[in-house]
Scaffold this motif. Structure first.
Motif, PDB file in Angstrom:
ATOM      1  N   UNK A 195       0.844  -1.186   0.000  1.00  0.00           N
ATOM      2  CA  UNK A 195       0.000   0.000   0.000  1.00  0.00           C
ATOM      3  C   UNK A 195       0.886   1.245   0.000  1.00  0.00           C
ATOM      4  N   UNK A 196       0.272   2.386  -0.293  1.00  0.00           N
ATOM      5  CA  UNK A 196       1.021   3.637  -0.198  1.00  0.00           C
ATOM      6  C   UNK A 196       1.550   3.835   1.218  1.00  0.00           C
ATOM      7  N   UNK A 197       0.734   3.519   2.201  1.00  0.00           N
ATOM      8  CA  UNK A 197       1.166   3.684   3.588  1.00  0.00           C
ATOM      9  C   UNK A 197       2.366   2.792   3.891  1.00  0.00           C
ATOM     10  N   UNK A 198       2.382   1.570   3.379  1.00  0.00           N
ATOM     11  CA  UNK A 198       3.513   0.677   3.593  1.00  0.00           C
ATOM     12  C   UNK A 198       4.765   1.188   2.880  1.00  0.00           C
ATOM     13  N   UNK A 199       4.589   1.738   1.695  1.00  0.00           N
ATOM     14  CA  UNK A 199       5.732   2.306   0.985  1.00  0.00           C
ATOM     15  C   UNK A 199       6.328   3.472   1.763  1.00  0.00           C
ATOM     16  N   UNK A 200       5.473   4.303   2.336  1.00  0.00           N
ATOM     17  CA  UNK A 200       5.957   5.433   3.124  1.00  0.00           C
ATOM     18  C   UNK A 200       6.722   4.944   4.353  1.00  0.00           C
ATOM     19  N   UNK A 201       6.228   3.894   4.999  1.00  0.00           N
ATOM     20  CA  UNK A 201       6.931   3.340   6.160  1.00  0.00           C
ATOM     21  C   UNK A 201       8.314   2.826   5.769  1.00  0.00           C
ATOM     22  N   UNK A 202       8.432   2.230   4.606  1.00  0.00           N
ATOM     23  CA  UNK A 202       9.724   1.736   4.124  1.00  0.00           C
ATOM     24  C   UNK A 202      10.668   2.906   3.863  1.00  0.00           C
ATOM     25  N   UNK A 208      15.528   7.467   7.587  1.00  0.00           N
ATOM     26  CA  UNK A 208      15.736   7.815   8.979  1.00  0.00           C
ATOM     27  C   UNK A 208      15.018   9.078   9.414  1.00  0.00           C
ATOM     28  N   UNK A 209      13.968   9.443   8.697  1.00  0.00           N
ATOM     29  CA  UNK A 209      13.203  10.625   9.058  1.00  0.00           C
ATOM     30  C   UNK A 209      11.718  10.331   8.889  1.00  0.00           C
ATOM     31  N   UNK A 210      10.861  11.019   9.644  1.00  0.00           N
ATOM     32  CA  UNK A 210       9.427  10.802   9.472  1.00  0.00           C
ATOM     33  C   UNK A 210       8.945  11.335   8.125  1.00  0.00           C
ATOM     34  N   UNK A 211       7.982  10.626   7.543  1.00  0.00           N
ATOM     35  CA  UNK A 211       7.361  11.047   6.285  1.00  0.00           C
ATOM     36  C   UNK A 211       5.857  11.085   6.536  1.00  0.00           C
ATOM     37  N   UNK A 212       5.354  12.185   7.091  1.00  0.00           N
ATOM     38  CA  UNK A 212       3.935  12.247   7.443  1.00  0.00           C
ATOM     39  C   UNK A 212       3.030  12.309   6.220  1.00  0.00           C
ATOM     40  N   UNK A 213       1.833  11.756   6.378  1.00  0.00           N
ATOM     41  CA  UNK A 213       0.848  11.878   5.298  1.00  0.00           C
ATOM     42  C   UNK A 213      -0.525  12.144   5.881  1.00  0.00           C
ATOM     43  N   UNK A 214      -1.352  12.783   5.068  1.00  0.00           N
ATOM     44  CA  UNK A 214      -2.737  13.076   5.418  1.00  0.00           C
ATOM     45  C   UNK A 214      -3.669  12.299   4.504  1.00  0.00           C
ATOM     46  N   UNK A 215      -4.712  11.735   5.062  1.00  0.00           N
ATOM     47  CA  UNK A 215      -5.753  11.124   4.240  1.00  0.00           C
ATOM     48  C   UNK A 215      -6.741  12.218   3.848  1.00  0.00           C
ATOM     49  N   UNK A 271      16.404   2.611  -0.246  1.00  0.00           N
ATOM     50  CA  UNK A 271      17.771   2.810   0.266  1.00  0.00           C
ATOM     51  C   UNK A 271      18.604   3.587  -0.735  1.00  0.00           C
ATOM     52  N   UNK A 272      18.471   3.253  -2.013  1.00  0.00           N
ATOM     53  CA  UNK A 272      19.228   3.949  -3.061  1.00  0.00           C
ATOM     54  C   UNK A 272      18.817   5.412  -3.189  1.00  0.00           C
ATOM     55  N   UNK A 273      17.567   5.722  -2.889  1.00  0.00           N
ATOM     56  CA  UNK A 273      17.030   7.064  -3.114  1.00  0.00           C
ATOM     57  C   UNK A 273      16.712   7.802  -1.818  1.00  0.00           C
ATOM     58  N   UNK A 274      17.251   7.331  -0.709  1.00  0.00           N
ATOM     59  CA  UNK A 274      16.904   7.916   0.597  1.00  0.00           C
ATOM     60  C   UNK A 274      17.244   9.386   0.702  1.00  0.00           C
TER      61      UNK A 274
END
Length: 279
Positions: A195-202, A208-215, A271-274
Motif C-alpha cells: 500500500x502507499x502507507x507501507x511504501x511510506x513506512x519503508x 531515517x526521518x518521518x514522512x507524514x501523510x494526510x488522508x 535505500x538507493x534514493x533515501x
C-alpha cells in the motif's frame, strides 16, 4: 546491428543504453532534446521526438532494433518509417494498465493500448513489456514534503506493485539481445504488493526521518493537482486507487524469467534514493 533507444533521457532508457553499451552492442541514443544527453564517448545521439515524424528518418537510418516509448500520436508514421528503414524488432515499453477491462476508455491506458494495437498490426516483430507502477513515482513525494510538510493521499490503503526501473531496463536488455525471447508480451511487477502507507513506512526506515501523510478526499486531492494534470487523468488515477484500496495487486515472475534474478524490492529502491527524502 544498431539499436535505437528512444526516450534516452528517461531512467529506463538511459539505464538500458548503458547496459547495452557495456555489453558491446551498437546503440544510438534518441531524444527530443539530444543536446541534453550525457553519453559514453562512442555513442551517437540523434533527435527523435515521437510526436514529430520529420525526426524519424535520420533516427531510424540503418537501425535494426528499437526500444520504443508508447507515444500514440504518430505511431503509424513511425512504423511506416521503421519498415522502410529495415527495422526488424521493436521492444515497446507499455504499461500493465492496458490489462484493465476498461483500458480503451482510460486516458492513461488508452495511449499505451493504441500503440500496442498498432504494433500488433505491423509486420515488424514486436516484444511488449507491461510494467506496473514505477518505484520512482515516489519521488513526487519529497516535493510535497518540502512545500506542505506532508503527503496528501486519497487512498493510503491502495495497493501497488512498485517495480525498480533498473529491472525494466534489464528485462529490455534481455529481449533485445536474446532472440528466443522476442515476440512475446511480458507483464512485469515488483516482488511484493504494498500500500502507499507501507511504501511510506519503508521510506521512513531508509531515510531515517518521518514522512507524514494526510488522508484527504478525492475532491481535495483532485483540486490540489489541477495545475499539474488534466481532470480526466486525475479521475483515472483516483478510480484506479479506489479499485485497489484494500486489494493486493497480482504479482508475476516476469522480471526473474527475463533477467535470471528476482525483482528488486521497494526497500532496495528506497535505500538507493533515501537522500531525496532527507533534503
Amino acid at each position: 546491428m544498431t539499436i535505437l533507444i528512444t526516450g534516452s533521457r528517461g531512467k529506463v532508457g538511459s539505464t538500458l543504453l548503458t547496459l547495452l553499451h557495456e555489453a558491446g552492442a551498437a546503440v544510438r541514443a534518441a531524444s527530443g532534446s539530444p543536446d541534453r544527453l550525457s553519453l559514453p564517448a562512442p555513442v551517437d545521439a540523434v533527435k527523435c521526438a515521437l510526436d514529430d515524424p520529420t525526426t524519424f528518418p535520420a533516427a531510424l537510418d540503418s537501425v535494426t532494433s528499437v526500444f520504443l516509448y508508447a507515444e500514440a500520436s504518430q505511431i503509424d508514421a513511425f512504423l511506416d518509417e521503421a519498415g522502410a528503414a529495415g527495422v526488424e524488432h521493436i521492444v515497446l515499453l507499455s504499461s500493465s494498465s492496458v490489462l484493465d477491462p476498461d483500458a480503451a476508455g482510460n486516458p492513461i491506458a488508452a495511449s499505451h493500448l493504441a500503440v500496442e494495437q498498432a504494433l500488433a498490426a505491423s509486420p515488424i516483430e514486436t516484444t511488449v513489456l507491461q510494467p506496473g507502477a514505477f518505484a520512482s513515482n515516489s519521488l513526487q513525494w519529497p516535493w510535497a514534503l518540502k512545500s506542505t510538510g506532508a503527503i496528501d493521499l486519497p487512498y493510503p490503503g491502495s495497493y501497488g506493485d512498485p517495480i525498480h526501473e533498473r529491472d525494466i531496463a534489464e528485462a529490455a536488455l534481455a529481449v533485445l539481445t536474446r532472440p528466443p525471447l522476442r515476440g512475446a508480451t511480458y507483464h512485469l511487477t515488483g516482488p511484493e504488493t504494498l500500500t502507499f502507507a507501507q511504501q511510506i513506512a519503508i521510506i521512513e526506515r531508509a531515510s531515517g526521518r518521518p514522512v507524514p501523510f494526510n488522508t484527504v478526499t478525492r475532491e481535495a486531492w483532485k483540486e490540489s493537482m489541477a495545475k499539474y494534470m488534466p481532470s480526466a487523468f486525475a479521475d483515472a488515477l483516483l478510480d484506479y486507487w479506489a479499485s485497489t484500496d484494500g486489494s493486493p495487486a497480482p504479482l508475476t515472475r516476469g522480471v526473474e524469467e527475463l533477467t535470471g534474478h528476482p525483482a528488486r524490492t521497494f526497500a532496495a529502491w528506497a535505500k538507493e534514493n533515501a537522500d531525496a527524502f532527507r533534503a
